[in-house]
Design an enzyme around this catalytic site. Sequence first.
Site, PDB file in Angstrom:
ATOM      1  N   LEU A   6      -1.163  -5.913 -10.545  1.00 14.55           N
ATOM      2  CA  LEU A   6      -0.632  -6.488  -9.305  1.00 14.55           C
ATOM      3  C   LEU A   6      -0.695  -5.454  -8.183  1.00 14.55           C
ATOM      4  CD1 LEU A   6       2.549  -8.217 -10.810  1.00 14.55           C
ATOM      5  CD2 LEU A   6       0.158  -9.011 -10.807  1.00 14.55           C
ATOM      6  N   GLY A   9       0.775  -6.238  -2.735  1.00 17.27           N
ATOM      7  CA  GLY A   9       1.878  -5.948  -1.808  1.00 17.27           C
ATOM      8  C   GLY A   9       1.468  -4.958  -0.721  1.00 17.27           C
ATOM      9  N   ARG A  13       7.858  -0.193   2.337  1.00 16.63           N
ATOM     10  CA  ARG A  13       8.693   1.021   2.327  1.00 16.63           C
ATOM     11  C   ARG A  13       7.877   2.311   2.480  1.00 16.63           C
ATOM     12  NH1 ARG A  13      11.781  -1.047  -2.996  1.00 16.63           N
ATOM     13  NH2 ARG A  13       9.834  -2.235  -3.111  1.00 16.63           N
ATOM     14  N   LYS A  20      -0.505   0.114  -0.248  1.00 17.38           N
ATOM     15  CA  LYS A  20       0.240   1.085  -1.075  1.00 17.38           C
ATOM     16  C   LYS A  20      -0.595   1.662  -2.215  1.00 17.38           C
ATOM     17  CE  LYS A  20       3.874  -0.214  -3.622  1.00 17.38           C
ATOM     18  NZ  LYS A  20       5.319  -0.462  -3.874  1.00 17.38           N
ATOM     19  N   GLY A  76       5.736 -12.618  -4.056  1.00 16.24           N
ATOM     20  CA  GLY A  76       6.439 -12.111  -5.234  1.00 16.24           C
ATOM     21  C   GLY A  76       5.487 -11.880  -6.401  1.00 16.24           C
ATOM     22  N   ASN A 175      13.540  -2.165 -16.094  1.00 14.98           N
ATOM     23  CA  ASN A 175      12.210  -2.748 -16.273  1.00 14.98           C
ATOM     24  C   ASN A 175      11.146  -1.864 -15.626  1.00 14.98           C
ATOM     25  OD1 ASN A 175       9.941  -4.410 -16.276  1.00 14.98           O
ATOM     26  ND2 ASN A 175      10.697  -5.695 -14.583  1.00 14.98           N
TER      27      ASN A 175
END
Length: 461
Positions: A6, A9, A13, A20, A76, A175
């Site tokens: 994944l 995103g 932050r 990222k 998500g 997790n």
Amino acid sequence: MKAIVLGAGKGTRMKSKKPKVLHPLLGKPMIWYVLSTLRQAGLEDIALVVGYGAEEVKKEVGDQVTYFFQENPAGGTADAVLSAIEFWRTYEGYILITNGDSPLVSPQTLRGIQRFIHMVEEYEKIKLSGVVLYASLPDPTGYGRVIFEEGSDRIVKIVEEKDATPQERGVNTVNAGVYVFWAPHLLEAIFKIKPSPVTGELYITDAVNILSEKGYEVRGFMASDPSEILGVNDRWDLAVAENLLRLKLIKYWAQRGVTFRNPETIWIEPDVDLSPEVEVRQGAVLKGKTKVEKGVLIGEGVVLENSTVEEGARILPYSVVESSTIKAGAIVGPFARLRNNTVVGESAEVGNFVEVKNSTLGKEVKAKHLSYIGDATVGDRVNVGAGVVFANFDGKKKYHTVVEEGAFIGSNSLLIAPIKVGKLAYIAGGSAVSKDVPEGTLAVERARLRIVKDKGKQKLL
Ligand code: UD1
Ligand code: CA
């Protein structure tokens, strides 16, 4: 086993335009670590979910994975898995899902999970629906908490910190963002996931909760080293991850016979290849595809990038070496600079404040002080005196200089390229030489020295 990574995103932050997963750790993008760990653990069939900065990510990663595009990169983690559904919809097997921002997970851990599944199925005769990699952290802040059935490794649910009750927040099993699912069971669960009332996102962790509620078996697998599970969310996490990776590499080489002095100050990248009996002193920087052979000394503050250092050579403090080769037994530095495919010959010496660019120096060449050698071929045992400059550039073009075996270039002379200095020739100190110097001759180009009588005494008058 198939794998889904994944990486859609934005990484808000990080406060960065760069996606990222492309932020570098020791010179390699974060995603490089995730993908190479998967491969080292034997997972070859990999889907990468991209979204924010998709083109940039594809350009960096290339065609070694199958890409899936997540329309809403803030949908998500379950939405990300759904965007890759064509990759696993009809798959009758286990599928590993990992966050793209967990670069420290080791191949051993992933192999451990595979063995664990095998063992449970073999000895307990249970079909596992899911396995979640977790760690027990003294400070679990920021991670989803893994809630176990009391006294067992069966997982009841995972709660995201934002959705957790104060009591759940107190749980310190977290997790890692690495899961294995039995694909047909994941398919049953994934369409039942509802958006989080807090963030509106679909969480892949909810698949665990749904499976567990259905009575399916989901187990935890504990990371043997809790630092492996570090998720990189901001620049501080990035710094911490980089530091951990760096120390891991240093430890790896130390265990193979390399001495590191003051290792907390040493920078080393993953493609660097070291040998036993190498000593790396404090503040050294080893970058890119650098190879260092047996017995080499890398002095304080030395920077080596994409270079090869052969057996027994010594690089003295604060030298900078890029895209060059240092042959066996040579001594370079202190304060030397080598660049653009320079070769320093066997047992040659390149000393203080000497810059060598795109040049080949033969065996036992000496250039020990304050010189510039550019675009040259310098034969064995040539002596380059202090302050010699190879003038290779006329403002438009670069030219080549050849200095043959055994020649002696006196201090502070200027060799104006293109030019050839023959075998055993001499160049007198201070000469500016713009013509070829034949073998065995002496070239002098200097104004005659005048001594003016009584000149200094005038001061007394
Ligand atoms: C996630 C887990 C959390 C776990 C932590 C471990 C969820 C809901 N939570 O939280 O339980 O403790 O990782 O580090 O999964 N991504 C997408 N598409 C999206 C959102 C995220 O591809 O829509 C990717 C991101 O690029 C990133 C990864 O998924 O690589 C994790 O996303 P992130 O938002 O960092 O999740 P965490 O809040 O860290
Ligand atoms: Ca994260």
